[in-house]
Structures are given as structure tokens and as C-alpha cells.
Design a protein around this motif. Sequence first.
Motif, PDB file in Angstrom:
ATOM      1  N   PRO A   1       0.815  -1.220   0.000  1.00 26.92           N
ATOM      2  CA  PRO A   1       0.000   0.000   0.000  1.00 26.92           C
ATOM      3  C   PRO A   1       0.849   1.273   0.000  1.00 26.92           C
ATOM      4  CG  PRO A   1      -0.785  -1.549   1.660  1.00 26.92           C
ATOM      5  CD  PRO A   1       0.524  -2.081   1.144  1.00 26.92           C
ATOM      6  N   THR A   2       0.404   2.252  -0.751  1.00 23.76           N
ATOM      7  CA  THR A   2       1.088   3.548  -0.782  1.00 23.76           C
ATOM      8  C   THR A   2       1.206   4.122   0.623  1.00 23.76           C
ATOM      9  OG1 THR A   2       0.229   3.925  -2.990  1.00 23.76           O
ATOM     10  CG2 THR A   2       1.038   5.851  -1.824  1.00 23.76           C
ATOM     11  N   SER A   3       0.234   3.824   1.474  1.00 25.02           N
ATOM     12  CA  SER A   3       0.263   4.336   2.849  1.00 25.02           C
ATOM     13  C   SER A   3       1.451   3.802   3.640  1.00 25.02           C
ATOM     14  CB  SER A   3      -1.050   4.004   3.572  1.00 25.02           C
ATOM     15  OG  SER A   3      -1.247   2.598   3.629  1.00 25.02           O
ATOM     16  N   VAL A   4       1.929   2.606   3.316  1.00 25.02           N
ATOM     17  CA  VAL A   4       3.123   2.070   3.985  1.00 25.02           C
ATOM     18  C   VAL A   4       4.330   2.932   3.627  1.00 25.02           C
ATOM     19  CG1 VAL A   4       4.715   0.103   4.120  1.00 25.02           C
ATOM     20  CG2 VAL A   4       2.233  -0.279   4.173  1.00 25.02           C
ATOM     21  N   TRP A   5       4.495   3.224   2.334  1.00 24.77           N
ATOM     22  CA  TRP A   5       5.588   4.095   1.893  1.00 24.77           C
ATOM     23  C   TRP A   5       5.487   5.460   2.578  1.00 24.77           C
ATOM     24  CZ3 TRP A   5       9.616   2.755  -1.299  1.00 24.77           C
ATOM     25  CH2 TRP A   5       9.505   1.534  -1.963  1.00 24.77           C
ATOM     26  N   THR A   6       4.287   6.019   2.596  1.00 25.40           N
ATOM     27  CA  THR A   6       4.075   7.336   3.201  1.00 25.40           C
ATOM     28  C   THR A   6       4.477   7.322   4.666  1.00 25.40           C
ATOM     29  OG1 THR A   6       2.280   7.820   1.662  1.00 25.40           O
ATOM     30  CG2 THR A   6       2.324   9.099   3.708  1.00 25.40           C
ATOM     31  N   GLN A   7       4.022   6.309   5.393  1.00 24.23           N
ATOM     32  CA  GLN A   7       4.338   6.218   6.825  1.00 24.23           C
ATOM     33  C   GLN A   7       5.835   6.074   7.047  1.00 24.23           C
ATOM     34  OE1 GLN A   7       5.380   3.214   8.757  1.00 24.23           O
ATOM     35  NE2 GLN A   7       5.487   4.577  10.526  1.00 24.23           N
TER      36      GLN A   7
ATOM     37  N   GLU B   1       3.887   8.255  -7.045  1.00 24.29           N
ATOM     38  CA  GLU B   1       3.052   7.679  -5.996  1.00 24.29           C
ATOM     39  C   GLU B   1       3.043   8.454  -4.682  1.00 24.29           C
ATOM     40  OE1 GLU B   1       4.094   3.564  -5.544  1.00 24.29           O
ATOM     41  OE2 GLU B   1       3.699   3.117  -7.650  1.00 24.29           O
ATOM     42  N   GLN B   2       4.009   9.319  -4.483  1.00 25.43           N
ATOM     43  CA  GLN B   2       4.106  10.037  -3.214  1.00 25.43           C
ATOM     44  C   GLN B   2       3.839  11.529  -3.415  1.00 25.43           C
ATOM     45  OE1 GLN B   2       4.546   8.949   0.044  1.00 25.43           O
ATOM     46  NE2 GLN B   2       4.041   7.032  -0.976  1.00 25.43           N
TER      47      GLN B   2
END
Length: 186
Positions: free
Chosen positions: A30-36, A58-59
Amino acid sequence: MLWPKAIRAAVKVGADREIVTAYPYRNACPTSVWTQLIDSAEETITFAGYTNYFLWQEQPRLPDRLKIKASAGCQIRFLVGDPDSDVTRRREEVEGVPLTVGTRIRITLDALERMGTVEGLEARFSSEHIALSVFSFDDEMLVTPHLSSLLGHESPMLHLRRLGDDGLYDRFAGHVEALWNNGRSA
């Protein structure tokens, strides 16, 4: 046998204990994993992907976020392939896609150039990591071993968390450090 088989199957006790999650494809993460991971890192962020191209798509606001990180003292490193190298040209032949490896690298270099001079952010070239991408965020890491002719997003990915000396995290971190030390300024 101190640990019954059922307990050993449910609790990680070996070398795999540093594996947080495994994804069959990089783009399944998930993109949210990268963001976190990016947003929570305080000391070091290393993007050692051959192109790092997908990050910019993506970010959201990645350049601004990285500038804020760097101004707070976080060391940020980009290790990319040389867009004009023989290694890159050979990979382009293998992939055979319109958005070439060299173009994807140049997109990352352009994004970094547009950021201007940012103290704490550095980029280097290395062609030795074409088959392995390592993205580290303090004591967590995303690792993608690239499979044959597949594109990066089609290859599997491991999410690792450092739990001790000489584990999986340290092994990959040592690899990236050697590549970084042998790299040349981008």
C-alpha cells in the motif's frame, strides 16, 4: 523440542523475525506504507532503486516532504543507475518497454535537480544494484529483488524491521553502504 510445532508456526523465532510483511509484487504494498515510512524517518532515508521513478508518481509532494526531513537533520540518499551506461542499455533491451530505464532515471534526476541544493540530500550513480532495490527508513526497509525480465513493480518485496545485529536488515544495509561508497556523484 521446547517449542511445540504450532507455536513455532505462529511465532517467528529465526532469521525471518525481521520480516514484517512479504508482498508478491512491489505495487501490492500500500502507498500508505511508503508514506508512513518516509514521514516517520528521522535519521536516514535511502532510496537505492535503479530508477526510483515510481516514487515521484506515488508520493504526493515528495520534494517538499524530503526538504522538510533534510532541514530537520535527516540524511537522504538516492542511489540510481547511470542512464547512459551499458548496464542500463542492456536492461532496456530486456524490458522492451516504451518508458525506458534511462528515461525513468532521468525523471528522478530531473526531480532532484528541481529541488535545488538541499543540505542533507545527496545522489550517486551505481550500476551494481540493477537487480536489487533497497529503500531504508531508519530501522525499517523495503527490499525488492528483481526477477528476470520483469519490471520493478512486478517483482516481490519484503518489508523488514531491524531487530538485532547481522540480521536480514543489516545484510541489505551493508550491501547498500558498499554500493554507496563505490558510487560516483550524480
